[in-house]
Design a protein around this motif. Sequence first.
Motif, PDB file in Angstrom:
ATOM      1  N   VAL A 171       0.852  -1.193   0.000  1.00  0.00           N
ATOM      2  CA  VAL A 171       0.000   0.000   0.000  1.00  0.00           C
ATOM      3  C   VAL A 171       0.884   1.238   0.000  1.00  0.00           C
ATOM      4  CG1 VAL A 171      -1.838  -1.185   1.258  1.00  0.00           C
ATOM      5  CG2 VAL A 171      -0.161   0.156   2.535  1.00  0.00           C
ATOM      6  N   ALA A 172       0.296   2.347  -0.368  1.00  0.00           N
ATOM      7  CA  ALA A 172       0.976   3.633  -0.247  1.00  0.00           C
ATOM      8  C   ALA A 172       0.777   4.165   1.174  1.00  0.00           C
ATOM      9  CB  ALA A 172       0.412   4.629  -1.255  1.00  0.00           C
ATOM     10  N   ALA A 173       1.651   5.052   1.593  1.00  0.00           N
ATOM     11  CA  ALA A 173       1.521   5.671   2.912  1.00  0.00           C
ATOM     12  C   ALA A 173       0.250   6.515   2.977  1.00  0.00           C
ATOM     13  CB  ALA A 173       2.743   6.541   3.208  1.00  0.00           C
ATOM     14  N   ASP A 174      -0.340   6.626   4.183  1.00  0.00           N
ATOM     15  CA  ASP A 174      -1.539   7.440   4.349  1.00  0.00           C
ATOM     16  C   ASP A 174      -1.301   8.894   3.964  1.00  0.00           C
ATOM     17  OD1 ASP A 174      -3.138   5.376   5.151  1.00  0.00           O
ATOM     18  OD2 ASP A 174      -2.905   5.752   7.301  1.00  0.00           O
ATOM     19  N   SER A 175      -0.048   9.343   4.072  1.00  0.00           N
ATOM     20  CA  SER A 175       0.267  10.737   3.752  1.00  0.00           C
ATOM     21  C   SER A 175       0.230  11.031   2.258  1.00  0.00           C
ATOM     22  CB  SER A 175       1.659  11.100   4.300  1.00  0.00           C
ATOM     23  OG  SER A 175       2.648  10.252   3.731  1.00  0.00           O
ATOM     24  N   VAL A 176       0.219   9.970   1.430  1.00  0.00           N
ATOM     25  CA  VAL A 176       0.184  10.143  -0.023  1.00  0.00           C
ATOM     26  C   VAL A 176      -1.282  10.219  -0.450  1.00  0.00           C
ATOM     27  CG1 VAL A 176       0.862   9.203  -2.257  1.00  0.00           C
ATOM     28  CG2 VAL A 176       2.325   8.860  -0.262  1.00  0.00           C
ATOM     29  N   LYS A 177      -1.758  11.417  -0.734  1.00  0.00           N
ATOM     30  CA  LYS A 177      -3.159  11.644  -1.052  1.00  0.00           C
ATOM     31  C   LYS A 177      -3.298  12.395  -2.369  1.00  0.00           C
ATOM     32  CE  LYS A 177      -4.708   9.977   2.901  1.00  0.00           C
ATOM     33  NZ  LYS A 177      -5.448   8.705   2.947  1.00  0.00           N
ATOM     34  N   ILE A 178      -4.480  12.287  -2.952  1.00  0.00           N
ATOM     35  CA  ILE A 178      -4.772  13.041  -4.168  1.00  0.00           C
ATOM     36  C   ILE A 178      -4.588  14.518  -3.884  1.00  0.00           C
ATOM     37  CG2 ILE A 178      -6.614  13.752  -5.734  1.00  0.00           C
ATOM     38  CD1 ILE A 178      -7.715  10.940  -5.612  1.00  0.00           C
ATOM     39  N   ARG A 179      -3.877  15.201  -4.754  1.00  0.00           N
ATOM     40  CA  ARG A 179      -3.663  16.635  -4.625  1.00  0.00           C
ATOM     41  C   ARG A 179      -3.998  17.311  -5.953  1.00  0.00           C
ATOM     42  NH1 ARG A 179       2.533  16.187  -3.078  1.00  0.00           N
ATOM     43  NH2 ARG A 179       1.634  14.486  -1.893  1.00  0.00           N
ATOM     44  N   HIS A 180      -4.178  18.587  -5.886  1.00  0.00           N
ATOM     45  CA  HIS A 180      -4.501  19.325  -7.108  1.00  0.00           C
ATOM     46  C   HIS A 180      -3.288  19.329  -8.034  1.00  0.00           C
ATOM     47  CE1 HIS A 180      -8.352  20.692  -5.680  1.00  0.00           C
ATOM     48  NE2 HIS A 180      -7.811  21.152  -4.571  1.00  0.00           N
ATOM     49  N   HIS A 181      -3.524  19.114  -9.297  1.00  0.00           N
ATOM     50  CA  HIS A 181      -2.434  19.181 -10.274  1.00  0.00           C
ATOM     51  C   HIS A 181      -1.969  20.621 -10.411  1.00  0.00           C
ATOM     52  CE1 HIS A 181      -2.466  15.061 -11.872  1.00  0.00           C
ATOM     53  NE2 HIS A 181      -3.748  15.096 -11.644  1.00  0.00           N
ATOM     54  N   ARG A 182      -0.661  20.790 -10.402  1.00  0.00           N
ATOM     55  CA  ARG A 182      -0.105  22.114 -10.620  1.00  0.00           C
ATOM     56  C   ARG A 182      -0.282  22.495 -12.087  1.00  0.00           C
ATOM     57  NH1 ARG A 182       5.873  21.292  -8.523  1.00  0.00           N
ATOM     58  NH2 ARG A 182       5.630  19.566  -9.983  1.00  0.00           N
ATOM     59  N   SER A 183      -0.534  23.763 -12.324  1.00  0.00           N
ATOM     60  CA  SER A 183      -0.671  24.210 -13.704  1.00  0.00           C
ATOM     61  C   SER A 183       0.691  24.185 -14.389  1.00  0.00           C
ATOM     62  CB  SER A 183      -1.236  25.626 -13.745  1.00  0.00           C
ATOM     63  OG  SER A 183      -0.367  26.511 -13.058  1.00  0.00           O
ATOM     64  N   VAL A 184       0.717  23.877 -15.680  1.00  0.00           N
ATOM     65  CA  VAL A 184       1.948  23.855 -16.436  1.00  0.00           C
ATOM     66  C   VAL A 184       1.905  24.929 -17.499  1.00  0.00           C
ATOM     67  CG1 VAL A 184       2.413  21.416 -16.039  1.00  0.00           C
ATOM     68  CG2 VAL A 184       1.006  22.104 -17.974  1.00  0.00           C
ATOM     69  N   ALA A 185       3.092  25.285 -18.004  1.00  0.00           N
ATOM     70  CA  ALA A 185       3.186  26.437 -18.892  1.00  0.00           C
ATOM     71  C   ALA A 185       2.613  26.169 -20.281  1.00  0.00           C
ATOM     72  CB  ALA A 185       4.647  26.865 -19.005  1.00  0.00           C
ATOM     73  N   SER A 186       2.470  24.916 -20.652  1.00  0.00           N
ATOM     74  CA  SER A 186       1.979  24.590 -21.987  1.00  0.00           C
ATOM     75  C   SER A 186       0.957  23.480 -21.889  1.00  0.00           C
ATOM     76  CB  SER A 186       3.142  24.160 -22.878  1.00  0.00           C
ATOM     77  OG  SER A 186       3.608  22.885 -22.489  1.00  0.00           O
ATOM     78  N   ASN A 187       0.364  23.166 -23.038  1.00  0.00           N
ATOM     79  CA  ASN A 187      -0.614  22.082 -23.081  1.00  0.00           C
ATOM     80  C   ASN A 187       0.025  20.752 -23.426  1.00  0.00           C
ATOM     81  OD1 ASN A 187      -2.822  23.769 -22.489  1.00  0.00           O
ATOM     82  ND2 ASN A 187      -2.918  24.439 -24.634  1.00  0.00           N
ATOM     83  N   THR A 188       1.344  20.690 -23.460  1.00  0.00           N
ATOM     84  CA  THR A 188       2.022  19.440 -23.783  1.00  0.00           C
ATOM     85  C   THR A 188       1.835  18.438 -22.652  1.00  0.00           C
ATOM     86  OG1 THR A 188       3.701  20.657 -25.018  1.00  0.00           O
ATOM     87  CG2 THR A 188       4.218  18.387 -24.410  1.00  0.00           C
ATOM     88  N   PRO A 189       1.265  17.262 -22.903  1.00  0.00           N
ATOM     89  CA  PRO A 189       1.073  16.275 -21.827  1.00  0.00           C
ATOM     90  C   PRO A 189       2.417  15.714 -21.355  1.00  0.00           C
ATOM     91  CG  PRO A 189       0.476  15.327 -23.939  1.00  0.00           C
ATOM     92  CD  PRO A 189       0.728  16.782 -24.191  1.00  0.00           C
ATOM     93  N   GLU A 190       2.434  15.256 -20.102  1.00  0.00           N
ATOM     94  CA  GLU A 190       3.672  14.739 -19.514  1.00  0.00           C
ATOM     95  C   GLU A 190       3.460  13.300 -19.046  1.00  0.00           C
ATOM     96  OE1 GLU A 190       6.837  16.891 -16.875  1.00  0.00           O
ATOM     97  OE2 GLU A 190       5.302  16.095 -15.517  1.00  0.00           O
TER      98      GLU A 190
END
Length: 354
Positions: A171-190
Motif C-alpha cells: 500500500v501507499a503511505a496514508d500521507s500520499v493523497k490526491i492533490r490538485h495538479h499544478r498548472s503547467v506552462a503549456s498544453n504538452t502532456p507529460e
Amino acid sequence: MAEHDQDGLGSRVDVLHISEAYGGGVQSAISRYVENSVEFDHRILVRMRSEHNIEESNSIEISGFSGSLPAFLWHARAVILETRPRIVHLHSSFAGLLRTFRFAGTKIIYTPHAYAFLRRDQSAVARAAYLGIETMLSKRPQTIAAISPFEAASAARLAGGYTDIAYLPNVAADSVKIRHHRSVASNTPEVVMVGRVSPQKDPSFFAAMARAVRTDIRWLWIGDGDEVMKEELRDAGVEVTGWVQNSDVHDRIASADLYFHSAKWEGAPVTLLESAALGTPILARGVESLEGLGFPLTADCPNAAARAIERFFDDETYRRDAVAATRESVDIHSAGVQSNALGSLYRCAGQDPL
C-alpha cells in the motif's frame, strides 16, 4: 529513523523484520507493515545500503549492520537466537537464506518482494541457481507472504503444498493523497516514470517508447543510476531528474498526466500505488509479474506501448477506463486491507504451537 547500532536487539519482540536489501520499495513496504499493525511490537535488523535509502522516518528501533552478506546472515542468526522473537519476517531473497536455519520458538514469515530468479539481467545459470535455492527453501517450515497474485502463485508452485501461502498487498503511505495538479506552462502532456535507472526498470524500453510516440509529449524519469542508461534516456528526449526528496517525487507524479511503468520484472511496486493514490492515471508494461494487481497493462513491446499512450491522450473512453481502473486500485491496496492481512498473518503465526 531510530538510532542504528551493530549490537543484537536487547529485548524480546513480537516481530523482527530482517532485510539485506533495505532501501527503496522494501524500506517503504516495511514502514507500511509497521504502521498498519501497531498492536505488535516491531524491530528491524538490516544491512544498510545508503544509496538506496529513501529517508522514510519511523519510531521503530533499527539495528544496522555494515559487513558482508555472509557476515550479516551470521549476525542475524545470532540476534534471532539471542532475542528469540515470536516472529521473524524476512524480506527479499538474500535475507530469505536465513530459512536454511531452524529457530526453536520462532515462526518464520518470508516476503520475496520479487523473486531473484525473475531477474532478467542475470545469466540463465544464475537464474536456475536462484530457482533451485528458492524451491528447496520454500519447503521449509514457514509462511510465504506474497505481495502480488503472481508472487503468491509462484510461491505455491515452489512450495508444492509444504508451506502456507498468504497474500499481503503493498500500500501507499496514508500521507500520499490526491492533490490538485499544478498548472503547467503549456498544453504538452507529460508522462512520468519513477525508479532507479537500472536493468530492472528498463530505461531502454522507456526511451524506445519516447522515440516511437508520434504525439508531442514531455517525458520525465525521476531517479538516478547507470550513466550509460541515463544518456540513452536523454538522447531520446527524456528528462532525468536524479534523486529527489520523496515530497518532490510526489509533486512531480501528481503534476504529470500519466504514469507509465516500464520495468522488466517486479513485485508490487510502491510507485504504482503512490501514483494511484495521488490521482495520476497509470499504464504499465504488460509483464506477467504485474498481472492481477488491477493496473491497466499494455503489450510488452515499446512500439505497442507507444500506441497505447497515444490512445490514452486521443481516446476519451480509453482514458476514462484507465482512470477508473487506477481509482479502483486505491481501494484494493488500502491501509485497511493491509492491516487486516497483517493482523491475520501475525496472529496466526504467533498462535501456532511452537
